[in-house]
Design a protein around this motif. Sequence first.
Motif, PDB file in Angstrom:
ATOM      1  N   ALA A  94       0.831  -1.203   0.000  1.00 52.91           N
ATOM      2  CA  ALA A  94       0.000   0.000   0.000  1.00 52.91           C
ATOM      3  C   ALA A  94       0.867   1.256   0.000  1.00 52.91           C
ATOM      4  N   GLU A  95       1.937   1.251   0.778  1.00 53.18           N
ATOM      5  CA  GLU A  95       2.852   2.394   0.784  1.00 53.18           C
ATOM      6  C   GLU A  95       3.587   2.506  -0.537  1.00 53.18           C
ATOM      7  N   ARG A  96       3.962   1.363  -1.107  1.00 50.66           N
ATOM      8  CA  ARG A  96       4.720   1.337  -2.362  1.00 50.66           C
ATOM      9  C   ARG A  96       3.927   1.941  -3.517  1.00 50.66           C
ATOM     10  N   ILE A  97       2.664   1.588  -3.597  1.00 49.81           N
ATOM     11  CA  ILE A  97       1.870   2.013  -4.752  1.00 49.81           C
ATOM     12  C   ILE A  97       1.117   3.318  -4.511  1.00 49.81           C
ATOM     13  N   ARG A 118      -3.810  -1.590  -9.031  1.00 50.66           N
ATOM     14  CA  ARG A 118      -3.119  -1.868  -7.769  1.00 50.66           C
ATOM     15  C   ARG A 118      -2.116  -3.013  -7.932  1.00 50.66           C
ATOM     16  N   GLY A 119      -2.596  -4.113  -8.473  1.00 50.81           N
ATOM     17  CA  GLY A 119      -1.713  -5.258  -8.668  1.00 50.81           C
ATOM     18  C   GLY A 119      -0.640  -5.006  -9.704  1.00 50.81           C
ATOM     19  N   ALA A 120      -0.988  -4.259 -10.745  1.00 48.66           N
ATOM     20  CA  ALA A 120      -0.004  -3.972 -11.794  1.00 48.66           C
ATOM     21  C   ALA A 120       1.149  -3.143 -11.248  1.00 48.66           C
ATOM     22  N   VAL A 163      12.521  -5.346 -14.278  1.00 46.80           N
ATOM     23  CA  VAL A 163      11.905  -5.577 -15.588  1.00 46.80           C
ATOM     24  C   VAL A 163      12.994  -5.717 -16.649  1.00 46.80           C
ATOM     25  N   PRO A 164      12.960  -6.783 -17.452  1.00 47.73           N
ATOM     26  CA  PRO A 164      14.001  -6.982 -18.467  1.00 47.73           C
ATOM     27  C   PRO A 164      13.864  -6.000 -19.630  1.00 47.73           C
ATOM     28  N   ARG A 165      14.909  -5.925 -20.440  1.00 52.69           N
ATOM     29  CA  ARG A 165      14.892  -5.017 -21.583  1.00 52.69           C
ATOM     30  C   ARG A 165      13.778  -5.372 -22.560  1.00 52.69           C
ATOM     31  N   ALA A 196       2.943   0.413 -17.029  1.00 52.00           N
ATOM     32  CA  ALA A 196       4.177   0.337 -17.808  1.00 52.00           C
ATOM     33  C   ALA A 196       4.535   1.692 -18.406  1.00 52.00           C
ATOM     34  N   ALA A 197       3.553   2.375 -18.945  1.00 51.12           N
ATOM     35  CA  ALA A 197       3.813   3.683 -19.559  1.00 51.12           C
ATOM     36  C   ALA A 197       4.335   4.679 -18.536  1.00 51.12           C
ATOM     37  N   ARG A 198       3.778   4.647 -17.340  1.00 49.12           N
ATOM     38  CA  ARG A 198       4.197   5.607 -16.319  1.00 49.12           C
ATOM     39  C   ARG A 198       5.530   5.256 -15.689  1.00 49.12           C
ATOM     40  N   LEU A 199       5.918   4.005 -15.756  1.00 51.39           N
ATOM     41  CA  LEU A 199       7.203   3.599 -15.191  1.00 51.39           C
ATOM     42  C   LEU A 199       8.278   3.413 -16.255  1.00 51.39           C
ATOM     43  N   GLY A 200       7.931   3.694 -17.510  1.00 49.43           N
ATOM     44  CA  GLY A 200       8.928   3.685 -18.579  1.00 49.43           C
ATOM     45  C   GLY A 200       9.277   2.325 -19.136  1.00 49.43           C
ATOM     46  N   HIS A 201       8.308   1.398 -19.152  1.00 45.36           N
ATOM     47  CA  HIS A 201       8.558   0.057 -19.673  1.00 45.36           C
ATOM     48  C   HIS A 201       7.740  -0.199 -20.934  1.00 45.36           C
TER      49      HIS A 201
END
Length: 313
Positions: free
Chosen positions: A16-19, A56-58, A67-69, A88-93
């Motif tokens: 919960a703190e992480r997300i 939440r789960g994502a 995350v791999p290349r 993914a879009a918000r974390l750059g993957h």
Amino acid sequence: MTGQTEISPHEISLAAERIKPHVRRTPVAQVSGFGLGDPVEIKLEQMQHTGSFKARGAFNTLLGADVPRAGLVAASGGNHGAAVAYAAARLGHRARIYVPEMAGSAKIALIRAQGAELEVVPGAYAEAAERAARYQAETGAMQVHPYDGRATVIGQGTLMAEWEDQGLAADTVLIAVGGGGLIGGALAWLGGRRKVVAVEPDTSCALYAALSAGAPVDVEVSGVAANALGARRIGRICFDLAQGQEIESILVSDASITAAQGALWCEMRQLVEPAGATALAALMSGAYRPAPGERVAVLVCGGNVAPDPFGGT
């Protein structure tokens, strides 16, 4: 329970703190109506990013992974794919999503809007899952499971933690079930402190069938909520938690689901998809009858209704 099915409330608190910076704290309401005698507490999780609890789960999965290349791959009936694409879009993957045709145009358009690579697969979710597994094997991409990944279930458990933090007073919580990620997270957080009722369409009932058989089994999938609740087999994590806590599992008809969908619009002006109305359908139809004085809460879990009333698809 051992191994993958052992999830502690502490792990959910950490998630919960992480997300927290990445998800919405969705509202709750105490409402009368729906033809019911007593007020019902409702949590409106369809107001979460991409229209369902799946964000939440994502986010929990991606924030805790290397995350791999090659990026990410996911199979989805629609909501999970949109959430993975969004995270993914918000974390750059980079993300590649496989969905079945039955996902419907609204959810397909939502995934495309998040910028992910998308492939629409003939058939149902199982066919999309097969293509995602093949892509993972060919590329080394990281697969994000929609409901039976440990990090996914922990992330979904943050919803129930949040609800209790908002003052949930209910004795009993009704939750719709597809593959079991959401209810699995709720069970892991609650640990038997409240009664949990699993609600499934009678045409897509993987948990009900598994509890009846004593083990996960394959079921046929159809009906109005199949693109969100249409898992052919319940997730192992959910099954072990549900069996361990001896939860109540009930079925509702498509007609009762659409009636609840309509009632949420008429009573609250909340536009939700069939899966989002499934838990309420159990109360409105009488499939679940509270005892005198029993305080009941209902989780509305998804709002990606088709056709999109504003998108023209």
